[in-house]
Enzyme design. Structure first.
Site, mmCIF file in Angstrom:
data_model
loop_
_atom_site.group_PDB
_atom_site.id
_atom_site.type_symbol
_atom_site.label_atom_id
_atom_site.label_comp_id
_atom_site.label_asym_id
_atom_site.label_seq_id
_atom_site.Cartn_x
_atom_site.Cartn_y
_atom_site.Cartn_z
ATOM 1 N N PHE A 1 -8.676 1.877 -13.294
ATOM 2 C CA PHE A 1 -7.288 2.137 -13.653
ATOM 3 C C PHE A 1 -6.853 3.578 -13.385
ATOM 4 O O PHE A 1 -5.723 3.957 -13.694
ATOM 5 C CB PHE A 1 -7.041 1.785 -15.127
ATOM 6 N N GLU B 1 -8.415 20.318 -23.820
ATOM 7 C CA GLU B 1 -7.102 19.760 -23.475
ATOM 8 C C GLU B 1 -5.973 20.668 -23.940
ATOM 9 O O GLU B 1 -4.964 20.817 -23.245
ATOM 10 C CB GLU B 1 -6.972 18.361 -24.095
ATOM 11 N N THR C 1 -6.576 2.202 -28.495
ATOM 12 C CA THR C 1 -6.056 2.449 -27.136
ATOM 13 C C THR C 1 -5.196 1.281 -26.658
ATOM 14 O O THR C 1 -4.138 1.477 -26.068
ATOM 15 C CB THR C 1 -7.246 2.634 -26.162
ATOM 16 N N HIS D 1 -1.316 10.085 -26.202
ATOM 17 C CA HIS D 1 -2.720 10.436 -26.016
ATOM 18 C C HIS D 1 -3.183 11.189 -27.253
ATOM 19 O O HIS D 1 -2.410 11.925 -27.853
ATOM 20 C CB HIS D 1 -2.871 11.338 -24.775
ATOM 21 N N LYS E 1 3.652 10.167 -24.014
ATOM 22 C CA LYS E 1 3.579 9.817 -22.588
ATOM 23 C C LYS E 1 4.952 9.438 -22.014
ATOM 24 O O LYS E 1 5.883 9.118 -22.760
ATOM 25 C CB LYS E 1 2.579 8.675 -22.413
ATOM 26 N N ARG F 1 -6.391 10.007 -34.552
ATOM 27 C CA ARG F 1 -6.744 8.731 -33.906
ATOM 28 C C ARG F 1 -6.443 7.549 -34.831
ATOM 29 O O ARG F 1 -6.047 6.479 -34.386
ATOM 30 C CB ARG F 1 -8.199 8.752 -33.437
ATOM 31 N N ARG G 1 0.862 3.506 -31.804
ATOM 32 C CA ARG G 1 0.749 2.625 -30.626
ATOM 33 C C ARG G 1 1.227 1.208 -30.941
ATOM 34 O O ARG G 1 1.849 0.559 -30.092
ATOM 35 C CB ARG G 1 -0.687 2.632 -30.089
ATOM 36 N N TYR H 1 -7.200 13.865 -16.407
ATOM 37 C CA TYR H 1 -7.938 12.626 -16.658
ATOM 38 C C TYR H 1 -9.142 12.475 -15.729
ATOM 39 O O TYR H 1 -9.613 11.349 -15.510
ATOM 40 C CB TYR H 1 -7.000 11.424 -16.515
ATOM 41 N N ASN I 1 0.502 3.476 -23.222
ATOM 42 C CA ASN I 1 0.219 3.339 -24.653
ATOM 43 C C ASN I 1 0.805 4.444 -25.526
ATOM 44 O O ASN I 1 0.214 4.828 -26.534
ATOM 45 C CB ASN I 1 -1.296 3.154 -24.873
HETATM 46 P P1 CMP Z 1 -5.627 7.885 -23.314
HETATM 47 O O1 CMP Z 1 -6.042 7.940 -24.740
HETATM 48 O O2 CMP Z 1 -4.553 8.804 -22.877
HETATM 49 O O3 CMP Z 1 -6.910 8.145 -22.414
HETATM 50 C C1 CMP Z 1 -7.183 7.476 -21.208
HETATM 51 C C2 CMP Z 1 -6.136 6.486 -20.854
HETATM 52 O O4 CMP Z 1 -6.501 5.549 -19.872
HETATM 53 C C3 CMP Z 1 -5.829 5.637 -22.065
HETATM 54 O O5 CMP Z 1 -5.149 6.385 -23.031
HETATM 55 C C4 CMP Z 1 -5.063 4.486 -21.462
HETATM 56 O O6 CMP Z 1 -3.689 4.754 -21.323
HETATM 57 C C5 CMP Z 1 -5.694 4.401 -20.083
HETATM 58 N N1 CMP Z 1 -6.506 3.201 -20.011
HETATM 59 C C6 CMP Z 1 -7.636 2.952 -20.675
HETATM 60 N N2 CMP Z 1 -8.093 1.719 -20.354
HETATM 61 C C7 CMP Z 1 -7.220 1.195 -19.483
HETATM 62 C C8 CMP Z 1 -7.145 -0.052 -18.803
HETATM 63 N N3 CMP Z 1 -8.075 -0.984 -18.970
HETATM 64 N N4 CMP Z 1 -6.093 -0.242 -17.978
HETATM 65 C C9 CMP Z 1 -5.155 0.725 -17.812
HETATM 66 N N5 CMP Z 1 -5.192 1.927 -18.437
HETATM 67 C C10 CMP Z 1 -6.204 2.144 -19.261
#
Ligand code: CMP
Length: 139
Positions: free
Chosen positions: A59, A128, A93, A117, A11, A87, A104, A51, A114
Site C-alpha cells: 500500500f 516524527e 488503524t 496518524h 490527514k 492511540r 477513526r 513513511y 484513516n
Molecule cells: P498510519 O498510522 O498513518 O501509519 C501507516 C499508514 O499506512 C496507516 O496509518 C494507514 O493509513 C496505512 N495503511 C496501513 N495498512 C494499510 C492497508 N492495508 N491498506 C492501505 N493503507 C494502509
C-alpha cells in the site's frame, strides 16, 4: 518510563471533509496540550520519506499519493503517557475495527484514509516531531 509527547497528523481526507475543528476538540477534551502545530502540505517526496518504514508494503504507493494529495495539520501533543493515550483516543488503524467514539471510528473512511496518524513509540514520536518542526516552533 512512558514519554509525554506524541506526534499527529490530521490527514488530507479528514481535512477535505471538514473535520479539523472536531478532531482538535477531541484532542483538547482528552487532555492533550498542543506544543507545536502547523497547516501544511507534504510533497510526494516528503510523504515517502515520512513513511519510508512502509516502503516494501503493497500500500506504500497509495499511502504516499494520499498523504500528498492535500493539506494536513501536523502537531506535537503533550500529556502523561502521550503515545499510548493518543492511540487509545484515535482507535485502531482500520476504522472498521476502531472502538465507537474514537477519532477513526468517527471520521475515517477506510484503512488507507484513516483520518489521523499517531506515533507508535516514544522514539518515533521524537523522530516524527522533528521531521516537521524546528526547535523554535515547539512551545
Ligand atoms: P498510519 O498510522 O498513518 O501509519 C501507516 C499508514 O499506512 C496507516 O496509518 C494507514 O493509513 C496505512 N495503511 C496501513 N495498512 C494499510 C492497508 N492495508 N491498506 C492501505 N493503507 C494502509
Amino acid at each position: 518510563m512512558a514519554g509525554n509527547r506524541t506526534f499527529t497528523m490530521i490527514k488530507p481526507g479528514a481535512v477535505r471533509n471538514g473535520h479539523i475543528g472536531a478532531i482538535l476538540a477531541k484532542i483538547n477534551e482528552a487532555g492533550f496540550r498542543i506544543v507545536a502545530m502547523k497547516y501544511t502540505k507534504l510533497s510526494a517526496e516528503k510523504a515517502g520519506e515520512f513513511y519510508a518504514v512502509h516502503k516494501e508494503r503493497p500500500f506504500y504507493g497509495e499511502l504516499v499519493e494520499f498523504m500528498s494529495s492535500g493539506p494536513i495539520v501536523a502537531a506535537i501533543l503533550e500529556k502523561d503517557n502521550a503515545v499510548e493515550d493518543f492511540r487509545e483516543l484515535i482507535g485502531a488503524t482500520n476504522p472498521a475495527e476502531a472502538k465507537p467514539g474514537t477519532i477513526r471510528a468517527l471520521y475515517a473512511t477506510s484503512i488507507g484514509e484513516n483520518a489521523v496518524h499517531g506515533s507508535d513509540s516514544d522514539e518515533n514520536a521524537a523522530i516524527e516531531g522533528s521531521f516537521h518542526f524546528a526547535g523554535t516552533e515547539i512551545f
